[in-house]
Design a protein around this motif. Structure first.
Motif, PDB file in Angstrom:
ATOM      1  N   LEU A  54       0.981  -1.136   0.047  1.00 25.96           N
ATOM      2  CA  LEU A  54      -0.058   0.058   0.008  1.00 25.96           C
ATOM      3  C   LEU A  54       0.682   1.339   0.132  1.00 25.96           C
ATOM      4  O   LEU A  54       1.859   1.427   0.924  1.00 25.96           O
ATOM      5  CB  LEU A  54      -0.887   0.137   1.253  1.00 25.96           C
ATOM      6  CG  LEU A  54      -1.974   0.914   1.440  1.00 25.96           C
ATOM      7  CD1 LEU A  54      -3.050   0.841   0.114  1.00 25.96           C
ATOM      8  CD2 LEU A  54      -2.757   0.690   2.691  1.00 25.96           C
ATOM      9  N   PHE A  55       0.599   2.132  -1.046  1.00 21.85           N
ATOM     10  CA  PHE A  55       1.191   3.319  -1.197  1.00 21.85           C
ATOM     11  C   PHE A  55       2.818   3.485  -1.109  1.00 21.85           C
ATOM     12  O   PHE A  55       3.470   4.144  -0.708  1.00 21.85           O
ATOM     13  CB  PHE A  55       0.947   4.434   0.080  1.00 21.85           C
ATOM     14  CG  PHE A  55      -0.645   4.469   0.024  1.00 21.85           C
ATOM     15  CD1 PHE A  55      -1.240   5.118  -0.822  1.00 21.85           C
ATOM     16  CD2 PHE A  55      -1.266   4.297   1.262  1.00 21.85           C
ATOM     17  CE1 PHE A  55      -2.747   5.432  -0.756  1.00 21.85           C
ATOM     18  CE2 PHE A  55      -2.593   4.739   1.419  1.00 21.85           C
ATOM     19  CZ  PHE A  55      -3.480   5.122   0.401  1.00 21.85           C
ATOM     20  N   GLY A  56       3.353   2.341  -1.850  1.00 21.29           N
ATOM     21  CA  GLY A  56       4.798   1.867  -1.821  1.00 21.29           C
ATOM     22  C   GLY A  56       5.447   1.416  -0.655  1.00 21.29           C
ATOM     23  O   GLY A  56       6.736   1.539  -0.636  1.00 21.29           O
ATOM     24  N   LYS A  57       4.639   1.135   0.247  1.00 19.87           N
ATOM     25  CA  LYS A  57       5.139   0.738   1.726  1.00 19.87           C
ATOM     26  C   LYS A  57       4.804  -0.685   1.958  1.00 19.87           C
ATOM     27  O   LYS A  57       4.006  -1.478   1.197  1.00 19.87           O
ATOM     28  CB  LYS A  57       4.721   1.560   2.848  1.00 19.87           C
ATOM     29  CG  LYS A  57       4.538   3.208   2.622  1.00 19.87           C
ATOM     30  CD  LYS A  57       6.008   3.573   3.003  1.00 19.87           C
ATOM     31  CE  LYS A  57       5.876   5.218   2.972  1.00 19.87           C
ATOM     32  NZ  LYS A  57       7.284   5.744   2.812  1.00 19.87           N
TER      33      LYS A  57
END
Length: 130
Positions: A54-57
């Motif tokens: 999610l969101f590059g995390k």
């Protein structure tokens, strides 16, 4: 992946299941599943989705909605609900997470011979849990 199954049990009698899963939706690692289980006394329909990054995390988001019903000896139960979960991965093999669940359930068709504690639970309830 498509999975279809069936069987027989002394409680549910004839039962079946259909499960349609895509474990790498669009090549992005997303997971989506549509599941149905049914028998002579119960049904379950569930749709779930997981976003693994999610969101590059390294945080995954999982959500699902479901509808279920079951006939018991002294009553029937119907429930509809959803859940929303977050999971944070760290190091190589560790993760921490939590899930919120909301369920709307109805206990109905209670027999006159049902135990008192079942009669007291008759009607509709909303359960919210973490």
């Amino acid at each position: 992946m498509l999975s279809v199954g069936g069987g027989y049990s002394s409680i549910d009698k004839w039962m079946g299941t259909i499960d349609l899963t895509e474990a790498n939706l669009g090549g992005r690692g997303q997971y989506i599943r549509l599941k149905s289980e049914f028998s002579q006394i119960s049904t379950l329909y569930e749709l779930s989705f997981t976003e693994p990054w999610l969101f590059g995390k390294p945080v995954s988001l999982t959500t699902s909605i479901y509808n279920t019903s079951r006939e018991y000896t002294d009553y029937n139960k119907r429930a509809t609900g959803f859940s929303l979960g977050l999971n944070r991965s760290f190091l190589d093999y560790w993760a921490v997470g939590g899930t919120y669940r909301l369920e709307y359930a109805t206990i109905e068709d209670i027999t006159k011979t049902a135990p008192t504690f079942i009669k007291e639970q008759g009607g509709t309830t909303i359960t919210s849990s973490i």
